[in-house]
Design an enzyme around this catalytic site. Structure first.
Site, PDB file in Angstrom:
ATOM      1  N   HIS A 448      -8.191 -12.111 -57.490  1.00 54.12           N
ATOM      2  CA  HIS A 448      -8.968 -13.020 -58.333  1.00 54.12           C
ATOM      3  C   HIS A 448      -9.782 -12.269 -59.361  1.00 54.12           C
ATOM      4  O   HIS A 448      -9.985 -12.720 -60.486  1.00 54.12           O
ATOM      5  CB  HIS A 448      -9.907 -13.850 -57.466  1.00 54.12           C
ATOM      6  CG  HIS A 448      -9.221 -15.031 -56.865  1.00 54.12           C
ATOM      7  ND1 HIS A 448      -9.408 -15.421 -55.571  1.00 54.12           N
ATOM      8  CD2 HIS A 448      -8.338 -15.895 -57.396  1.00 54.12           C
ATOM      9  CE1 HIS A 448      -8.672 -16.480 -55.324  1.00 54.12           C
ATOM     10  NE2 HIS A 448      -8.016 -16.787 -56.409  1.00 54.12           N
ATOM     11  N   ARG A 555       8.010 -17.466 -61.838  1.00 48.20           N
ATOM     12  CA  ARG A 555       8.166 -16.936 -60.471  1.00 48.20           C
ATOM     13  C   ARG A 555       7.841 -18.070 -59.495  1.00 48.20           C
ATOM     14  O   ARG A 555       6.701 -18.231 -59.085  1.00 48.20           O
ATOM     15  CB  ARG A 555       7.227 -15.753 -60.258  1.00 48.20           C
ATOM     16  CG  ARG A 555       7.627 -14.475 -61.007  1.00 48.20           C
ATOM     17  CD  ARG A 555       6.643 -13.356 -60.701  1.00 48.20           C
ATOM     18  NE  ARG A 555       7.172 -12.049 -61.026  1.00 48.20           N
ATOM     19  CZ  ARG A 555       6.816 -11.341 -62.101  1.00 48.20           C
ATOM     20  NH1 ARG A 555       5.937 -11.827 -62.958  1.00 48.20           N
ATOM     21  NH2 ARG A 555       7.324 -10.138 -62.314  1.00 48.20           N
ATOM     22  N   ARG A 591      13.124 -19.363 -62.201  1.00 54.96           N
ATOM     23  CA  ARG A 591      13.825 -18.466 -61.279  1.00 54.96           C
ATOM     24  C   ARG A 591      13.828 -19.070 -59.888  1.00 54.96           C
ATOM     25  O   ARG A 591      12.785 -19.532 -59.402  1.00 54.96           O
ATOM     26  CB  ARG A 591      13.136 -17.096 -61.243  1.00 54.96           C
ATOM     27  CG  ARG A 591      13.790 -16.191 -60.200  1.00 54.96           C
ATOM     28  CD  ARG A 591      13.305 -14.789 -60.254  1.00 54.96           C
ATOM     29  NE  ARG A 591      11.966 -14.655 -59.698  1.00 54.96           N
ATOM     30  CZ  ARG A 591      11.328 -13.490 -59.618  1.00 54.96           C
ATOM     31  NH1 ARG A 591      11.893 -12.401 -60.119  1.00 54.96           N
ATOM     32  NH2 ARG A 591      10.135 -13.430 -59.105  1.00 54.96           N
ATOM     33  N   GLU A 684      18.821  -6.840 -61.461  1.00 50.52           N
ATOM     34  CA  GLU A 684      17.761  -6.094 -60.780  1.00 50.52           C
ATOM     35  C   GLU A 684      18.321  -5.021 -59.867  1.00 50.52           C
ATOM     36  O   GLU A 684      17.574  -4.232 -59.305  1.00 50.52           O
ATOM     37  CB  GLU A 684      16.915  -7.053 -59.928  1.00 50.52           C
ATOM     38  CG  GLU A 684      16.218  -8.125 -60.735  1.00 50.52           C
ATOM     39  CD  GLU A 684      15.406  -9.046 -59.849  1.00 50.52           C
ATOM     40  OE1 GLU A 684      14.197  -8.903 -59.799  1.00 50.52           O
ATOM     41  OE2 GLU A 684      16.024  -9.919 -59.198  1.00 50.52           O
ATOM     42  N   ASN A 707      11.411  -4.183 -62.988  1.00 50.73           N
ATOM     43  CA  ASN A 707      10.596  -3.708 -61.854  1.00 50.73           C
ATOM     44  C   ASN A 707      11.499  -3.344 -60.686  1.00 50.73           C
ATOM     45  O   ASN A 707      11.407  -2.258 -60.112  1.00 50.73           O
ATOM     46  CB  ASN A 707       9.614  -4.794 -61.400  1.00 50.73           C
ATOM     47  CG  ASN A 707       8.759  -5.311 -62.544  1.00 50.73           C
ATOM     48  OD1 ASN A 707       8.532  -4.594 -63.510  1.00 50.73           O
ATOM     49  ND2 ASN A 707       8.308  -6.542 -62.442  1.00 50.73           N
ATOM     50  N   ASP A 708      12.371  -4.260 -60.329  1.00 51.88           N
ATOM     51  CA  ASP A 708      13.272  -3.971 -59.212  1.00 51.88           C
ATOM     52  C   ASP A 708      14.382  -3.019 -59.619  1.00 51.88           C
ATOM     53  O   ASP A 708      14.776  -2.150 -58.847  1.00 51.88           O
ATOM     54  CB  ASP A 708      13.858  -5.274 -58.653  1.00 51.88           C
ATOM     55  CG  ASP A 708      12.890  -5.911 -57.670  1.00 51.88           C
ATOM     56  OD1 ASP A 708      12.370  -5.179 -56.822  1.00 51.88           O
ATOM     57  OD2 ASP A 708      12.635  -7.126 -57.784  1.00 51.88           O
ATOM     58  N   ARG A 718       8.648   0.117 -54.886  1.00 55.96           N
ATOM     59  CA  ARG A 718       7.669  -0.232 -55.925  1.00 55.96           C
ATOM     60  C   ARG A 718       6.271  -0.461 -55.370  1.00 55.96           C
ATOM     61  O   ARG A 718       5.303  -0.541 -56.127  1.00 55.96           O
ATOM     62  CB  ARG A 718       8.133  -1.447 -56.749  1.00 55.96           C
ATOM     63  CG  ARG A 718       8.193  -2.746 -55.994  1.00 55.96           C
ATOM     64  CD  ARG A 718       8.975  -3.802 -56.777  1.00 55.96           C
ATOM     65  NE  ARG A 718       8.113  -4.713 -57.520  1.00 55.96           N
ATOM     66  CZ  ARG A 718       8.522  -5.854 -58.066  1.00 55.96           C
ATOM     67  NH1 ARG A 718       9.795  -6.218 -57.976  1.00 55.96           N
ATOM     68  NH2 ARG A 718       7.704  -6.622 -58.712  1.00 55.96           N
ATOM     69  N   CYS A 755      12.764  -9.430 -68.373  1.00 54.59           N
ATOM     70  CA  CYS A 755      11.580 -10.140 -67.892  1.00 54.59           C
ATOM     71  C   CYS A 755      10.748  -9.276 -66.948  1.00 54.59           C
ATOM     72  O   CYS A 755       9.747  -9.720 -66.408  1.00 54.59           O
ATOM     73  CB  CYS A 755      11.961 -11.456 -67.202  1.00 54.59           C
ATOM     74  SG  CYS A 755      13.019 -11.214 -65.775  1.00 54.59           S
TER      75      CYS A 755
HETATM   76  C1  PEP Z   1      11.542  -7.614 -61.779  1.00 53.98           C
HETATM   77  O1  PEP Z   1      11.952  -7.190 -60.693  1.00 53.98           O
HETATM   78  O2  PEP Z   1      11.443  -6.910 -62.797  1.00 53.98           O
HETATM   79  C2  PEP Z   1      11.099  -9.013 -61.883  1.00 53.98           C
HETATM   80  C3  PEP Z   1      10.828  -9.542 -63.053  1.00 53.98           C
HETATM   81  O3  PEP Z   1      10.955  -9.700 -60.717  1.00 53.98           O
HETATM   82  P1  PEP Z   1       9.694  -9.518 -59.723  1.00 53.98           P
HETATM   83  O4  PEP Z   1       8.746  -8.563 -60.377  1.00 53.98           O
HETATM   84  O5  PEP Z   1       9.142 -10.857 -59.506  1.00 53.98           O
HETATM   85  O6  PEP Z   1      10.362  -8.927 -58.507  1.00 53.98           O
HETATM   86 MG    MG Z   2      12.386  -8.596 -59.119  1.00 54.07          MG
END
Ligand code: PEP
Ligand code: MG
Length: 826
Positions: A448, A555, A591, A684, A707-708, A718, A755
């Site tokens: 928060h 998300r 998603r 991903e 990210n993934d 991660r 994304c």
């Molecule tokens: C990602 O993996 O880059 C992604 C956008 O999904 P999340 O971060 O929600 O796993």
């Molecule tokens: Mg992801």
């Protein structure tokens, strides 16, 4: 040492002021070396360096306790000049204190000097109050006949082993409270550890045991009330006595030597995690949190229960009143708090604890802290961060119970607020107009606090580590949230450079916002859609205000993370429809639930896995639970009617998975009689990147989740801080997979977007465009600036940069090339 003498009663700490620890007096110090006030033997020097006990030649003991709550400093600021066992003469130096460092962190510098085990002695102070110089006589002791100690030795012996959950072990104050508690019973209680034992009624003997956090002690009680005494003392220790820190299950095998935390020095840079973007120059303001005084002993279950009910009612009214005045965001947080206060299970546990003899304060604390610990232990950081809300509520009710109200501390102008962790209500109560940034030792990037900081436009860095708490009040700081760093007393050159950055940033942001309504296009006219990632309905309007042309990633798992039961179709359809409407006709890419891995959901339990990131996660969960998948698909299909909605599948590795999803989606669409919206695939996994052409042949679009993709490509978790430094989406290995994805999409005439976090990283933007990405879905706050950056770029130059970075050897090289490229464009 020189100083100002005052009676113990004036020490702002109940344990000392009430004489619980013993008779004596206090000194407000005017020097930095504490010397022995009498000859004797040093019998203990506390591991935290703040307390020294002498056995005077006459046999009784004298405790010198420098400052209040100084045990928390873990040794910082104290240099003991003696060791246990050493003989000292009157006037010999005992302890050197870095007074400024201690003053910045301690509740008070006042030094209580306590005579312990002084039964039979008569203490006559030479003066009650006034200035004294080193060597002046403080008082006289006379007598010396040990008082008859009569303790009931008959009766059964009860014993119990337990681990100490007090963050700083059994130091002076808790020892005093334990002694006071033990004296209420007709029983002799001893504490054993490491082959030594001490009577619990003797705080000095207890101090000598050196009981630390997590130590296992054995309590033995004998006497008429042995059983009751043992139960009360165990409950008191297990409550944490206001200093609770969970003890890990396994006892530590190796105990590392205790190192005093070094106070950060000028030029030091502390590293953390960015929670809200920006950079600021300010002065350190470590926030002091006032502590309510807790009633330890029950006045009877009925009384405690009625006091608790009254406090609960008052707190609910308080929260409701506050909510009626706050911003939408504050209202949402307060509503969540109110809901917690209605939690029947929680309240029942508090009532049970009161029925078993705990005071309302201790019962409430025990239940709430246990609850917070349980949340913290969950692997999903979003849950762990909610623990802060519980601790916040815990304190607010304690204030109601003790009838006082904490006064909100007033930050000075230009303050960089430093805290271990910040509770939502504390942030809400503060006058943040004077604060220029937030820095916390703990916390996570989605708490928060992060949300509030971002909504106020304040840079925030969390997880800076304990060292941040030793920064002196008033120290000059640069808080570089984008660099995830806190710089201590940087030199003039750096300050000037940051001032330049702040001015340039403000100008850039104003210019970007002025143009935010324009379409995303490069200077040569290539269309680049700049979208925003959303996690809840409330994110949509600010995203639009920042110029988002749509949502490239909703998300959906975040909409329902705190649910105990799966959201039903109607509920989901209503949420998706509302978010689409808040985007005012702009496209919304929904998603499918990405549950599993680091995002567990209570309503969808997944059996424990050895390696959850590679287990049942994302679309795999949906295919394993067709009921969940079909419900969500029907909700999306219903919301899609008359709205620009697309569907996206997370964690796809194989073409078969896409086909299986399409079959279900097609069947649901036919059953509902609605057209199936565009269905895209998130890239991903390295498998999806390598197979991008095959996937693109059978779906409408590809969106790269960097990210993934980064964690799976580099085999770096991660969420694991041990590998966090290497986890860079601009690693050439990841970029080559992005390039391959773009080629695969183009070969089939399908658009490719990003994304993941790279879409919000200005250094990545020209590279991604150069590699063929045509849609960027960024964090809402970054949209205007990313759009402005896109406008400054030329496609041919980006393509040349893209080709160049694919040949780079490391992420560092890529970042240098990109920085030079952007610098050259500017
Ligand atoms: C990602 O993996 O880059 C992604 C956008 O999904 P999340 O971060 O929600 O796993
Ligand atoms: Mg992801």
């Amino acid at each position: 040492m020189d100083g100002w003498i005052c009676p113990l009663a004036q020490v702002p700490d109940e344990a000392f002021a009430s004489g619980l620890l013993g008779a004596g007096l206090a000194l407000d110090p005017l020097g930095d070396v504490v010397c022995a006030p009498a000859a004797g033997e040093v019998i203990s020097v506390h591991a935290a360096g703040h307390a020294v006990t002498l056995r005077l030649a006459e046999g009784l003991e004298l405790l010198l306790h420098f400052g209040l709550e100084t045990v928390r400093l873990g040794g910082a600021g104290f240099t003991p000049l003696v060791q246990a066992g050493q003989q000292v003469a009157s006037g010999d130096p005992l302890l050197r204190v870095d007074v400024n460092a201690v003053a910045a962190r301690a509740k008070s510098l006042i030094m209580p000097m306590i005579l312990i085990e002084a039964q039979g002695w008569d203490w006559q102070p030479a003066l009650e109050q006034g200035l004294v110089a080193k060597g002046d006589v403080l008082g006289r002791l006379s007598g010396g006949m040990a008082a008859e100690v009569s303790l009931e030795s008959a009766g059964l012996v009860f014993a119990q082993e337990l681990r100490v959950p007090l963050a700083h072990g059994l130091h002076a104050r808790p020892s005093a409270k334990l002694a006071a508690c033990a004296r209420e019973f007709e029983a002799r209680v001893t504490v054993q550890i490491r082959g030594q034992s001490a009577a619990i009624t003797s705080p000095s003997a207890m101090l000598r045991l050196g009981v630390g956090h997590g130590d296992t002690i054995e309590l033995t009680a004998q006497g008429a009330q042995a059983e009751q005494a043992l139960a009360a003392l165990v409950a008191l220790i297990e409550s944490g006595m206001g200093e609770y820190r969970a003890v890990s299950e396994a006892a530590p095998v190796v105990t590392a030597p205790v190192m005093a935390a070094k106070a950060p020095q000028a030029g030091d840079v502390l590293r953390g995690v960015m929670a809200a973007t920006g950079i600021a120059i300010g002065r350190a303001w470590p926030m002091q949190r006032p502590e309510p005084s807790l009633a330890q002993v029950s006045a009877g279950a009925v009384v405690e229960q009625s006091q608790f009910d009254a406090a609960l009612t008052a707190l609910r009214a308080d929260l409701a009143a506050q909510a009626s005045q706050g911003s939408a965001q504050q209202q949402a947080i307060l509503a969540a708090h109110l809901a917690l206060l209605e939690d029947e299970d929680l309240l029942a546990r508090v009532r049970d604890a009161m029925a078993e003899g705990a005071s309302a304060a201790m019962a409430w604390r025990k239940v709430m802290w246990a609850e917070a610990e349980a949340l913290r232990a969950l692997p999903d950081p979003r849950f762990a961060e909610r623990a802060g809300d519980l601790l916040d509520l815990e304190l607010r009710l304690q204030w109601q119970l003790c009838g006082g109200q904490p006064e909100a501390p007033v930050p000075p102008e230009g303050a960089i607020l430093i805290a271990e962790d910040l509770m939502p209500s504390e942030v809400a109560a503060l006058d943040l107009t004077r604060v220029v940034g937030l820095a916390t030792a703990k916390g996570g990037p989605t708490s928060h606090v992060a949300i509030i900081a971002a909504s106020r436009g304040l840079p925030a860095v969390v997880a800076l580590g304990e060292g941040v708490l030793s920064i002196e009040q008033g120290a000059d700081l640069v808080l570089d949230a984008d660099g995830a760093a806190l710089e201590v007393a940087p030199d003039g050159l750096r300050i000037a450079a940051v001032e330049g950055l702040i001015a340039a940033r403000a100008k850039r942001r104003a210019a970007a916002l002025a143009m935010a309504g324009e379409e995303g296009r490069t200077s040569d006219g290539t269309r680049i859609e700049v979208f925003a990632n959303l996690g809840k309905l409330g994110d949509a309007a600010p995203a639009v205000a920042n110029g988002a042309e749509g949502c490239g990633l909703l998300r959906t798992e975040f909409l329902f993370l705190d649910r105990q039961s799966a959201p039903d179709e109607d509920e989901q359809a209503a949420q998706y429809g509302a978010i689409a409407d808040a985007l005012e006709g702009r496209p919304l890419i929904i998603r499918l639930l990405d549950i599993g891995g680091d995002k567990p959901a209570p309503y969808l339990p997944i059996a424990p896995e050895e390696n959850p990131a590679m287990g049942l996660r994302g679309l795999r969960v949906g295919l394993a639970r067709p009921d969940v998948l079909s419900t969500q698909l029907r909700a999306i299909l219903r919301a899609s009617v008359g709205r620009k909605v697309k569907i996206m599948a997370p964690m796809v590795a194989r073409v078969e998975e896409l086909r299986a999803l399409q079959a279900v989606a097609q069947a649901e669409a036919e059953a509902l009689g609605v057209a199936l919206p565009d269905l895209g695939v998130m890239v991903e996994t390295p498998a999806a990147a390598v197979m991008a052409d095959a996937l693109a042949a059978e779906c409408a679009f590809l969106s790269i989740g960097t990210n993934d993709l980064t964690q799976y490509t580099l085999a770096m978790d991660r969420g694991n801080p041990a590998v966090a430094a290497g986890l860079d989406g601009l690693d050439p290995a990841v970029l080559r997979l992005i390039a391959q994805t773009c080629r695969g999409g183009a070969a089939q005439g399908k658009w490719v977007g990003v994304c993941g976090g790279l879409a919000s990283d200005p250094l990545a933007v020209p590279i991604l465009i150069g590699l063929g990405v045509r849609e960027l879905s960024a964090a809402p706050a970054m949209v205007a600036e990313i759009k402005a950056l896109v406008r400054s770029l030329n496609l041919a130059d980006c393509e040349a940069l893209g080709a160049q970075v694919l040949q780079a050897a490391s992420a560092g090289d890529v970042r240098r090339l990109a920085a030079a490229f952007i610098g050259g464009q500017a």
